[in-house]
Scaffold this active site. Structure first.
Site: not given
Ligand code: KIV
Length: 262
Positions: A42-43, A81, A111, A113, A180
């Site tokens: 999602d970056s 993501d 993925k 977070e 991270e």
């Protein structure tokens, strides 16, 4: 293409290489170069769309980019993501949104977070057959809570929480965990304490693999360079200089010459 079990089995054998892609061409380059995993992160919100952070990215944005990436890298394991608020509010949201991503694309895993606080969502996805990669330490989707992207694992309490999250994620069945910006010694401790691979970003050399935003290592993203980025090139200035050459040629009537028209 690697399978989930092959990725898990790389632990203690060789380093796992993961990089991001948001489009067909970058995915093509990454596959040609031989990465193990492509993350459609999602970056993309910051790197592709120019948002200030990753929060505006939607599930439909992700699906659009995943479809481009999967066309460019047909033989590479792709992870998607889950964007902000596509899973945080409930197990049902997590299942619906991860299910939509897997139905509309060919990605094999998602993925999420978060640690202990999202174990119910992670367990529910794995129970219905959706493989999950964990992501703890700095969580960019929590940028407003922390007022930025702080280093994780500074205090004994933080280390304890990270360790508990890693162990709970492993127990829930994730196949790997992104760490991270976790202090290198804490990342090493977590890596030793679990049987699944850790994939570090800014978390030192003792993780089982490394992941970076591809544009960062290429020197293609001029807005912001975290300390942990080694720029292997300076693609942004190369692109700008190349475009300048084209502009100059057109203005000076040096392009197109006879060779380039019919
Ligand atoms: O969104 C992203 O690109 C990530 C990183 C781990 C690279 O989550």
């Amino acid at each position: 293409m690697l399978t989930i079990n092959e990725i898990k089995n790389l632990k203690n054998k060789r380093k796992i290489i993961a990089l991001t892609a948001y489009d067909y061409l970058m995915a093509y380059y990454l596959e040609k170069a031989g990465v193990d995993i492509i993350l459609v992160g999602d970056s993309l919100g910051m790197v592709f769309c120019g948002y200030k952070n990753t929060l505006p990215v939607t599930v439909d944005d992700m699906i659009y980019h995943i479809k481009a990436v999967e066309r460019g890298a047909k033989n590479t394991f792709i992870v998607a993501d889950m964007p902000f608020m596509s899973y945080q509010d409930s197990v049902l949201s997590a299942k619906r949104n991860a299910g939509k991503i897997l139905k509309e694309t060919t990605v094999k895993a998602v993925k999420l977070e978060g640690g202990i606080e999202i174990i119910p969502q992670i367990k529910a996805l794995i129970d219905i057959g959706i493989p999950v990669m964990g992501h703890i330490g700095t969580q960019p989707q929590s940028v407003n809570k922390y007022g930025g992207y702080p280093i994780a694992g500074n205090t004994p309490e933080e280390i304890d929480k990270l360790m508990k999250s890693a162990l709970e994620l492993e127990k829930a069945g994730v196949f790997s965990i992104v760490l991270e910006k976790v202090k290198a010694k804490t990342a090493a401790l977590i890596t030793k304490s679990i049987k699944i691979p850790t994939i570090g970003i800014g978390s030192g050399p003792w993780c089982d693999g490394q992941i970076l935003v591809t544009h960062d290592l290429l020197g293609a993203f001029p807005d912001f360079t975290p300390k942990f980025i080694k720029k292997y090139d300076n693609i942004s200035s190369k692109i700008i200089n190349t475009i300048k050459k084209f502009i100059k040629d057109v203005k000076n009537k040096k392009y197109p010459t006879k060779k380039y028209y019919f």
